[in-house]
Design an enzyme around this catalytic site. Structure first.
Site, PDB file in Angstrom:
ATOM      1  N   ARG A 145       0.827  -1.205   0.000  1.00  9.62           N
ATOM      2  CA  ARG A 145       0.000   0.000   0.000  1.00  9.62           C
ATOM      3  C   ARG A 145       0.867   1.263   0.000  1.00  9.62           C
ATOM      4  O   ARG A 145       1.905   1.337   0.664  1.00  9.62           O
ATOM      5  CB  ARG A 145      -0.929   0.019   1.206  1.00  9.62           C
ATOM      6  CG  ARG A 145      -2.008  -1.038   1.188  1.00  9.62           C
ATOM      7  CD  ARG A 145      -2.992  -0.835   2.333  1.00  9.62           C
ATOM      8  NE  ARG A 145      -3.728   0.423   2.178  1.00  9.62           N
ATOM      9  CZ  ARG A 145      -4.526   0.928   3.127  1.00  9.62           C
ATOM     10  NH1 ARG A 145      -4.644   0.307   4.286  1.00  9.62           N
ATOM     11  NH2 ARG A 145      -5.174   2.060   2.912  1.00  9.62           N
ATOM     12  N   TYR A 147       0.297   5.720   0.009  1.00 11.00           N
ATOM     13  CA  TYR A 147      -0.591   6.874  -0.023  1.00 11.00           C
ATOM     14  C   TYR A 147      -0.613   7.434  -1.441  1.00 11.00           C
ATOM     15  O   TYR A 147       0.362   7.295  -2.191  1.00 11.00           O
ATOM     16  CB  TYR A 147      -0.108   7.959   0.939  1.00 11.00           C
ATOM     17  CG  TYR A 147      -0.256   7.612   2.400  1.00 11.00           C
ATOM     18  CD1 TYR A 147      -1.499   7.338   2.958  1.00 11.00           C
ATOM     19  CD2 TYR A 147       0.856   7.573   3.245  1.00 11.00           C
ATOM     20  CE1 TYR A 147      -1.640   7.026   4.304  1.00 11.00           C
ATOM     21  CE2 TYR A 147       0.727   7.268   4.589  1.00 11.00           C
ATOM     22  CZ  TYR A 147      -0.524   6.997   5.109  1.00 11.00           C
ATOM     23  OH  TYR A 147      -0.650   6.688   6.430  1.00 11.00           O
ATOM     24  N   ASP A 178      -9.541   1.831  17.120  1.00 14.49           N
ATOM     25  CA  ASP A 178      -9.174   1.134  15.875  1.00 14.49           C
ATOM     26  C   ASP A 178      -8.219  -0.037  16.093  1.00 14.49           C
ATOM     27  O   ASP A 178      -7.681  -0.589  15.131  1.00 14.49           O
ATOM     28  CB  ASP A 178      -8.578   2.119  14.863  1.00 14.49           C
ATOM     29  CG  ASP A 178      -7.193   2.640  15.265  1.00 14.49           C
ATOM     30  OD1 ASP A 178      -6.765   2.379  16.414  1.00 14.49           O
ATOM     31  OD2 ASP A 178      -6.555   3.308  14.432  1.00 14.49           O
ATOM     32  N   ASP A 183      -1.493   7.219  16.976  1.00 16.47           N
ATOM     33  CA  ASP A 183      -0.659   7.806  15.930  1.00 16.47           C
ATOM     34  C   ASP A 183      -0.141   9.179  16.347  1.00 16.47           C
ATOM     35  O   ASP A 183      -0.820   9.933  17.050  1.00 16.47           O
ATOM     36  CB  ASP A 183      -1.455   7.950  14.630  1.00 16.47           C
ATOM     37  CG  ASP A 183      -1.901   6.623  14.066  1.00 16.47           C
ATOM     38  OD1 ASP A 183      -1.162   5.641  14.222  1.00 16.47           O
ATOM     39  OD2 ASP A 183      -2.998   6.568  13.479  1.00 16.47           O
TER      40      ASP A 183
END
Length: 305
Positions: A145, A147, A178, A183
């Site tokens: 993955r 961004y 989550d 973060d």
């Protein structure tokens, strides 16, 4: 065949205090074997958001002073499925960036582990379901993955925190956690390295809601940044980093849109909360992590090693 290289990390030279799992009688090696205690969190002060009632809450901390000298060890080739970034201690033993690195350093300073350097797009994250929780590139349907565009700040996690997926936060639309560490978005000037550990001070918090899950973003600055002494709360960010808070919110709101997904939402009136609220989030998620490693809450597929 996988290759490995070891990169020294110098950012952990200051003494610190390990929030180890040993008070919960877990029979496993921790980075520090010192005695433990509970330290009451300092009051947030007058005029804070409703979160400042958390001054009566406790951060799990230890009485022994520990200097977490660690190295970054890469295994495999970057941008491949088998690439992993481990942290190892001076004897070469692997340690977890999530569980074994101290959270609190005292005087409002916290450790921050870099997962994604600024101006990069590979979606790196701690592998919470693998032993020693190395940093790897996230995948979807077997594909790495990325961004859709570079992230403009250093991004990573606060160790020894956890967003409990069984807890509905009534202050943020009843959203559940989550299932990840909290973060951090570090707004300093320098581009950091994957696995680097920085000493940061929190400045603000964003309550992002990602597909119904609460995904806190703590905005912070590294103490070695040239502007660190100028910023101590949310108003200072607006003064010395004008437009940054809005840019961060908009970036995280919109980054999934190019993939055909809806924009992310934000609680708390779609605005960042102040430092007092950020400290409340850190305290609560540290408490959740303590329950997790104590096994008071089912860990599911999460690695506690």
């Amino acid at each position: 065949m996988a290759t490995a290289r070891v990169i020294p990390v110098a950012a952990t030279s200051a003494s610190s205090c390990l929030l180890a799992r040993t008070p919960f009688s877990l029979k496993r090696r921790a980075v520090n074997a010192g005695g433990l205690c509970f330290l009451r969190r300092a009051g947030a002060g007058a005029g804070a958001t409703p979160s400042s009632s958390s001054s009566s809450r406790r951060l799990f901390a230890c009485s022994a002073i520990h200097n977490p000298q660690v190295l970054v060890k890469e295994e495999g080739k970057p941008e491949t499925l088998d690439y992993r970034v481990f942290l190892v201690d001076g004897s070469g033993k692997k340690v977890s960036p999530w569980h074994d690195i101290p959270l609190q350093l005292g005087n409002g300073v916290f450790n921050f582990v870099v997962e994604i350097p600024k101006e990069s797009s590979a979606k790196m994250e701690v592998a919470t379901d693998e032993p020693f929780t190395p940093i790897k590139q996230d995948t979807k349907k077997g594909n790495l993955r990325y961004y859709p565009y570079n992230i403009h700040w250093n991004y990573g996690l606060l160790p020894q925190t956890w967003e409990d997926p069984s807890f509905a936060n009534t202050e943020v639309e009843g959203a559940f956690g989550d299932n990840d560490p909290v973060d951090v978005i570090e707004i300093g000037e320098s581009r950091r390295q994957i696995g680097e550990i920085l000493k940061v001070k929190p400045l603000a918090a964003l309550a992002m809601i990602d597909e119904g899950e609460l995904d806190w973003k703590i905005i912070a600055i590294s103490l070695d940044d040239s502007k660190a002494s100028l910023v101590n709360d949310i108003d200072d960010v607006e003064k010395h980093f004008p437009g940054t808070l809005t840019a961060i919110r908009d970036w995280f709101r919109d980054y999934k849109i190019p993939d055909g997904k809806p924009a992310n939402k934000f609680g708390l009136g779609n605005k960042p909360a102040d430092k007092a609220y950020a400290l409340k989030v850190i305290t609560e998620t540290n408490e959740s992590w303590a329950k997790l490693v104590k096994r008071s809450i089912p860990s599911g597929e999460l690695s506690l090693v």
